[in-house]
Design an enzyme around this catalytic site. Structure first.
Site, PDB file in Angstrom:
ATOM      1  N   CYS A 184       0.838  -1.208   0.000  1.00 49.95           N
ATOM      2  CA  CYS A 184       0.000   0.000   0.000  1.00 49.95           C
ATOM      3  C   CYS A 184       0.868   1.251   0.000  1.00 49.95           C
ATOM      4  CB  CYS A 184      -0.914  -0.025   1.221  1.00 49.95           C
ATOM      5  SG  CYS A 184      -1.933   1.444   1.388  1.00 49.95           S
ATOM      6  N   CYS A 195      -0.370   4.095   2.188  1.00 51.04           N
ATOM      7  CA  CYS A 195      -0.105   3.856   3.614  1.00 51.04           C
ATOM      8  C   CYS A 195       1.370   4.104   3.959  1.00 51.04           C
ATOM      9  CB  CYS A 195      -0.440   2.420   3.990  1.00 51.04           C
ATOM     10  SG  CYS A 195      -2.034   1.850   3.404  1.00 51.04           S
ATOM     11  N   ASP A 196       2.273   3.581   3.151  1.00 56.32           N
ATOM     12  CA  ASP A 196       3.685   3.516   3.548  1.00 56.32           C
ATOM     13  C   ASP A 196       4.640   4.382   2.720  1.00 56.32           C
ATOM     14  OD1 ASP A 196       2.923   1.672   5.450  1.00 56.32           O
ATOM     15  OD2 ASP A 196       3.219  -0.035   4.114  1.00 56.32           O
TER      16      ASP A 196
END
Ligand SMILES: Cc1cc2nc3c(=O)[nH]c(=O)nc-3n(C[C@H](O)[C@H](O)[C@H](O)COP(=O)(O)OP(=O)(O)OC[C@H]3O[C@@H](n4cnc5c(N)ncnc54)[C@H](O)[C@@H]3O)c2cc1C
Length: 306
Positions: A135, A138-139
Site C-alpha cells: 500500500c 499507507c507507507d
C-alpha cells in the site's frame, strides 16, 4: 418467525467494529462473527500515520484493541467462528451459518474485508513492514526522497506508482511481461514521468537486506541473468482477493468478487449491506472502512425503522 438479532455483522475488522459501535448505540441487538482475530488487517499493520486523530501515528494492534473495547461497551457481542453460508437473504429474516451454529437476523452487514495477494518471493514476509509493502498510500511517506520499486503491471501498480512518484526520488517498475496490463491513460501518465524506470520481463525472486530491505534479487526472463537491484522499498501489486465466496451468486460483484453497494452501503437485497475493503467501490483505507461501517449501520437502522 422472529429473528434473534437486529444486526449480524460479518467480520470484526475496522469496518465491522465501526458498524457495531453504531448499531450498538442505536440499541440494535448485534452479533459480530469473526473467523480470526478482532482487528482484521489492523493486526498485521505496524504504524498507521494517516488515521485522523493520532498525530504521532498509531499501531494497528493497539487501535484494534481500542476499537473492540469501545464497540463491545455498547452491547454488541463478538463470537469467533467462520461464516460458512448465508441463506434467505431476500427474506425479512436472514440466516447465517457457521460450522456448528445457525443464527437469524433482520439485517446483515458484510464487512469481511480481504487480503493482498503475495508475490511469493523469498524474504517477502521477513521484510514486510521493513520495506516490503502492499500500500503506497499507507507507507510511501516512510521512503520520502528514496529510490523504490513497484512490482506489477496493472492499474493498481500504475496508480500507486504515480502516487509514489510525487514523494520519492525514483520508482522502478518490475514487470514480468514486456508490456503493461494497466489502462492506457495510466500507462501514458507513467511513461511521461521522468521519475519512472522500467525493468521489463523481470521477476523478483528474493528480497534482501539486513534490518530493513536493501534490494531485490531480480531475474531478467529474456537473458536469464540474476542480479541484485538496490531499493529502499518494494510495493507489491499482484492483486487483492476479497472474502466474499459465501455470497457468490447472491449479490452483485465485480469480476474479482468485490461486492457492489451504493453510497448507503446497500446491496441489491433489502436489509443486506456491504462495507469496507470487501466492497467494490472501497478506497481500501482504514478511514474509509470505518466510514463505510458507520454508513452501513445507520442504513441498517433506517431499514428497520421503515
Ligand atoms: C500491512 C497493511 C498496512 C496497511 N496500512 C494502512 C495505513 O497505513 N493506512 C490506512 O488507511 N490503511 C492501511 N491499510 C489498509 C486498512 O488496514 C484496511 O483498509 C482496513 O483495515 C480494512 O478493514 P475491513 O474491516 O474492511 O477489512 P479487514 O481488516 O480485512 O477485516 C475483515 C475481517 O473479516 C474477517 N472475516 C473474513 N471472512 C470471514 C468469514 N467468512 N467469517 C467470519 N469472519 C470473516 C477477517 O478475519 C477480518 O478480521 C493497511 C493494510 C495492510 C494489510
Amino acid at each position: 418467525m422472529e429473528a434473534e438479532y437486529d444486526a449480524i455483522i460479518l467480520g470484526a475488522g475496522a469496518a465491522g467494529l465501526a458498524a457495531g459501535l453504531y448499531t450498538g448505540r442505536a440499541m440494535m441487538k448485534t452479533l459480530i462473527l469473526e473467523s480470526m482475530g478482532t482487528g482484521g488487517q489492523l493486526l498485521i499493520t505496524d504504524l498507521i500515520e494517516n488515521y485522523p486523530g493520532f498525530p504521532e501515528g498509531v499501531h494497528g494492534q493497539a487501535l484494534a484493541k481500542m476499537m473492540e473495547i469501545q464497540t463491545t461497551r455498547f452491547g454488541p457481542t463478538i463470537e469467533y467462528a467462520e461464516v460458512e453460508a448465508v441463506e434467505d437473504l431476500e427474506k425479512k429474516v436472514k440466516v447465517v451459518r457457521t460450522y456448528d451454529k445457525r443464527y437469524t437476523t433482520k439485517t446483515l452487514i458484510i464487512a469481511t474485508g480481504g487480503a493482498h495477494n503475495k508475490l511469493g518471493a523469498a524474504g517477502e514476509d521477513t521484510f514486510a513492514g521493513k520495506g516490503v509493502s502492499y500500500c503506497a498510500v499507507c507507507d510511501g511517506n516512510f521512503f520520502r526522497g528514496q529510490d523504490v520499486m513497484v512490482i506489477g503491471g496493472g492499474d493498481a501498480a500504475m496508480d500507486e506508482g504515480y502516487y509514489l512518484s510525487g514523494i520519492v526520488n525514483s520508482v522502478t517498475v518490475a514487470h514480468r511481461r514486456d508490456e503493461l496490463r494497466a489502462t492506457k491513460v495510466l500507462q501514458e501518465r507513467a511513461f511521461k514521468s521522468p521519475k519512472f524506470k522500467w525493468l521489463w520481463s523481470h521477476v523478483v525472486e528474493e528480497f534482501v537486506g539486513n534490518e530493513a530491505l536493501e534490494g531485490a534479487r531480480v531475474k531478467d526472463l529474456k537473458t536469464g541473468r540474476v542480479y541484485t537491484y538496490p531499493t529502499a522499498a518494494a510495493f507489491i501489486y499482484v492483486g487483492f482477493h476479497p472474502n466474499s465466496d459465501f455470497v457468490k451468486g447472491m449479490l452483485d460483484m465485480d469480476a474479482l468478487g468485490h461486492i457492489h453497494s451504493d453510497l448507503h452501503m446497500r446491496t441489491k437485497l433489502p436489509g443486506v449491506f456491504a462495507c469496507g475493503d470487501v466492497r467494490a467501490e472501497s478506497t481500501r483505507q482504514l478511514g474509509s472502512a470505518v466510514g463505510d461501517g458507520i454508513t452501513a449501520a445507520l442504513a441498517a437502522f433506517h431499514y428497520l425503522s421503515l
